[in-house]
Design a protein around this motif. Structure first.
Motif, PDB file in Angstrom:
ATOM      1  N   ASN A  79      29.640  34.774  47.923  1.00  0.00           N
ATOM      2  CA  ASN A  79      29.839  36.220  48.062  1.00  0.00           C
ATOM      3  C   ASN A  79      30.707  36.802  46.954  1.00  0.00           C
ATOM      4  O   ASN A  79      30.559  37.972  46.597  1.00  0.00           O
ATOM      5  CB  ASN A  79      30.465  36.520  49.426  1.00  0.00           C
ATOM      6  N   PHE A  80      31.619  36.000  46.395  1.00  0.00           N
ATOM      7  CA  PHE A  80      32.509  36.496  45.355  1.00  0.00           C
ATOM      8  C   PHE A  80      31.840  36.557  43.985  1.00  0.00           C
ATOM      9  O   PHE A  80      32.444  37.051  43.038  1.00  0.00           O
ATOM     10  CB  PHE A  80      33.768  35.618  45.270  1.00  0.00           C
ATOM     11  N   PHE A  81      30.634  36.032  43.866  1.00  0.00           N
ATOM     12  CA  PHE A  81      29.892  36.107  42.611  1.00  0.00           C
ATOM     13  C   PHE A  81      28.737  37.113  42.701  1.00  0.00           C
ATOM     14  O   PHE A  81      27.957  37.230  41.763  1.00  0.00           O
ATOM     15  CB  PHE A  81      29.340  34.726  42.237  1.00  0.00           C
ATOM     16  N   PRO A 113      36.912  41.937  46.020  1.00  0.00           N
ATOM     17  CA  PRO A 113      37.249  41.143  44.832  1.00  0.00           C
ATOM     18  C   PRO A 113      36.106  40.210  44.457  1.00  0.00           C
ATOM     19  O   PRO A 113      35.267  39.845  45.285  1.00  0.00           O
ATOM     20  CB  PRO A 113      38.495  40.355  45.279  1.00  0.00           C
ATOM     21  N   ASP A 114      36.082  39.832  43.199  1.00  0.00           N
ATOM     22  CA  ASP A 114      35.050  38.913  42.724  1.00  0.00           C
ATOM     23  C   ASP A 114      35.704  37.829  41.887  1.00  0.00           C
ATOM     24  O   ASP A 114      36.816  37.985  41.382  1.00  0.00           O
ATOM     25  CB  ASP A 114      34.011  39.665  41.876  1.00  0.00           C
ATOM     26  N   LEU A 115      34.999  36.726  41.750  1.00  0.00           N
ATOM     27  CA  LEU A 115      35.429  35.620  40.898  1.00  0.00           C
ATOM     28  C   LEU A 115      34.549  35.481  39.661  1.00  0.00           C
ATOM     29  O   LEU A 115      34.855  34.664  38.789  1.00  0.00           O
ATOM     30  CB  LEU A 115      35.400  34.303  41.685  1.00  0.00           C
ATOM     31  N   TYR A 116      33.482  36.255  39.595  1.00  0.00           N
ATOM     32  CA  TYR A 116      32.578  36.183  38.443  1.00  0.00           C
ATOM     33  C   TYR A 116      33.295  36.635  37.167  1.00  0.00           C
ATOM     34  O   TYR A 116      33.291  35.921  36.153  1.00  0.00           O
ATOM     35  CB  TYR A 116      31.350  37.040  38.705  1.00  0.00           C
ATOM     36  N   GLY A 117      33.915  37.815  37.223  1.00  0.00           N
ATOM     37  CA  GLY A 117      34.617  38.321  36.051  1.00  0.00           C
ATOM     38  C   GLY A 117      35.788  37.455  35.628  1.00  0.00           C
ATOM     39  O   GLY A 117      35.888  37.063  34.453  1.00  0.00           O
ATOM     40  N   PRO A 118      36.719  37.110  36.533  1.00  0.00           N
ATOM     41  CA  PRO A 118      37.843  36.249  36.133  1.00  0.00           C
ATOM     42  C   PRO A 118      37.416  34.893  35.588  1.00  0.00           C
ATOM     43  O   PRO A 118      38.030  34.385  34.639  1.00  0.00           O
ATOM     44  CB  PRO A 118      38.639  36.103  37.434  1.00  0.00           C
ATOM     45  N   GLU A 195      42.189  38.888  45.975  1.00  0.00           N
ATOM     46  CA  GLU A 195      42.552  40.099  45.240  1.00  0.00           C
ATOM     47  C   GLU A 195      43.614  39.800  44.185  1.00  0.00           C
ATOM     48  O   GLU A 195      43.567  40.335  43.070  1.00  0.00           O
ATOM     49  CB  GLU A 195      43.051  41.154  46.220  1.00  0.00           C
ATOM     50  N   THR A 196      44.573  38.945  44.516  1.00  0.00           N
ATOM     51  CA  THR A 196      45.603  38.579  43.553  1.00  0.00           C
ATOM     52  C   THR A 196      45.019  37.796  42.386  1.00  0.00           C
ATOM     53  O   THR A 196      45.341  38.054  41.217  1.00  0.00           O
ATOM     54  CB  THR A 196      46.699  37.756  44.249  1.00  0.00           C
ATOM     55  N   VAL A 197      44.142  36.835  42.685  1.00  0.00           N
ATOM     56  CA  VAL A 197      43.493  36.061  41.619  1.00  0.00           C
ATOM     57  C   VAL A 197      42.617  36.957  40.755  1.00  0.00           C
ATOM     58  O   VAL A 197      42.593  36.827  39.520  1.00  0.00           O
ATOM     59  CB  VAL A 197      42.652  34.924  42.241  1.00  0.00           C
ATOM     60  N   CYS A 198      41.921  37.884  41.368  1.00  0.00           N
ATOM     61  CA  CYS A 198      41.052  38.801  40.621  1.00  0.00           C
ATOM     62  C   CYS A 198      41.864  39.681  39.673  1.00  0.00           C
ATOM     63  O   CYS A 198      41.467  39.898  38.526  1.00  0.00           O
ATOM     64  CB  CYS A 198      40.252  39.647  41.600  1.00  0.00           C
TER      65      CYS A 198
END
Length: 300
Positions: A79-81, A113-118, A195-198
């Motif tokens: 879901n985060f990607f 939040p997403d993990l794709y961009g980071p 959210e913090t990691v993003c």
């Protein structure tokens, strides 16, 4: 012969009248209820016949419960990607343009939040540091007679360790500290771990063009790009996490914001010193045995 006058008043018994009316009323109500129940049953049967999964969907929606997947499964992180390209573009631009009073998490993430961009920002920054460091070393020593270029692939591993450690462990420590302070002091703004990691991942986007400028062998250009990147990245992080600590004790506020800025400075300055420092000139030491052998060969 008895004739009956139609206009003559006739008396009826009260019991028979009530019994008759009651029977009619009950029969009408029963028919109405039976008709409604039959139509509802027919509609439900037809609906279920058209869509066999409708009963399961209705049960899930009516119960208000959504199936949650464990965090160790692939479906949880999938879901985060799931994010659109224009959203990633907006978040990258937002991480480079801090404005007073603008919270990066509230304005751009919107609880999504997403993990794709980071992930791709950190990966691009790792290869940018390693490649730019090799090119900068080559340009610095270009033209020296004793210099022989050898690519340093270990810089990729070291850069990946530094960048991903900063992008994951620092947000984890900050998130854990804010959760602990929220239990101590009520009415504090809290962010989730993702959210913090993003926010930390997108804050590193400004370092990618800065690292590319480090290729040129000009120290003033390198330090100017470092200062600009530090100001933009640090400002976004400070303004993002300021609402989470502004109601806390003043010493806690200073400690948290100072830690955010100092760790950001250590990352940028450490990468510059380690990957882009001028290499020390190689010193060749001649041993006495080699000198004696060379003299013997020349005299013979």
């Amino acid at each position: 012969m008895t004739s009956t006058d139609p206009f003559q008043f006739q008396e009826f018994e009260e019991d028979s009248l009530l019994a008759t009316d009651g029977d009619v009323t009950i029969s009408i109500e029963d028919n109405v209820k039976a008709g409604k129940q039959k139509s509802a049953d027919d509609f439900t049967a037809a609906d279920e016949g058209d869509n066999p999964l409708s009963s399961d969907d209705k049960t899930e929606l009516l119960s208000g419960q959504k199936k949650s997947t464990p965090f160790w499964t692939f479906e949880y992180y999938q879901n985060f990607f799931d994010i659109e390209t224009h959203h990633v573009k907006e978040r990258i631009i937002g991480s480079m343009t801090p404005w007073p009073g603008k919270n990066f998490i509230r304005v751009y993430l919107r609880r999504n939040p997403d993990l794709y961009g980071p992930f791709w920002i950190c990966t691009t920054l790792v290869f940018a540091i390693a490649i730019s460091g090799n090119i900068s070393n080559f340009l610095t020593n270009l033209g020296k007679p004793n210099y022989r270029y050898t690519p340093e692939f270990r810089k990729v591993t070291i850069a990946a360790t530094a960048i991903f450690t900063y992008a994951w462990l620092v947000p984890l420590a900050l998130w854990g500290f804010l959760i602990w302070r929220n239990n101590k002091v009520m009415n504090l703004v809290t962010y989730s771990f993702m959210e913090t990691v993003c926010a930390y991942g997108y804050s590193l986007a400004i370092y990618i063009p800065a690292v590319v400028l480090w290729i040129f062998p000009y120290e003033w250009l390198k330090w100017c790009s470092i200062v600009v990147a530090l100001c933009l990245s640090g400002s976004v992080l400070v303004m993002t996490f300021w609402p989470a600590v502004r109601d806390d004790h003043p010493k806690i506020i200073v400690a948290v914001l100072s830690a955010i800025v100092v760790l950001n400075i250590l990352l940028a300055v450490g990468c510059k010193i380690y990957f882009f420092s001028k290499p020390e000139p190689a010193v060749f030491v001649k041993s006495p045995a080699v000198t004696t052998l060379a003299r013997a060969l020349t005299t013979s």
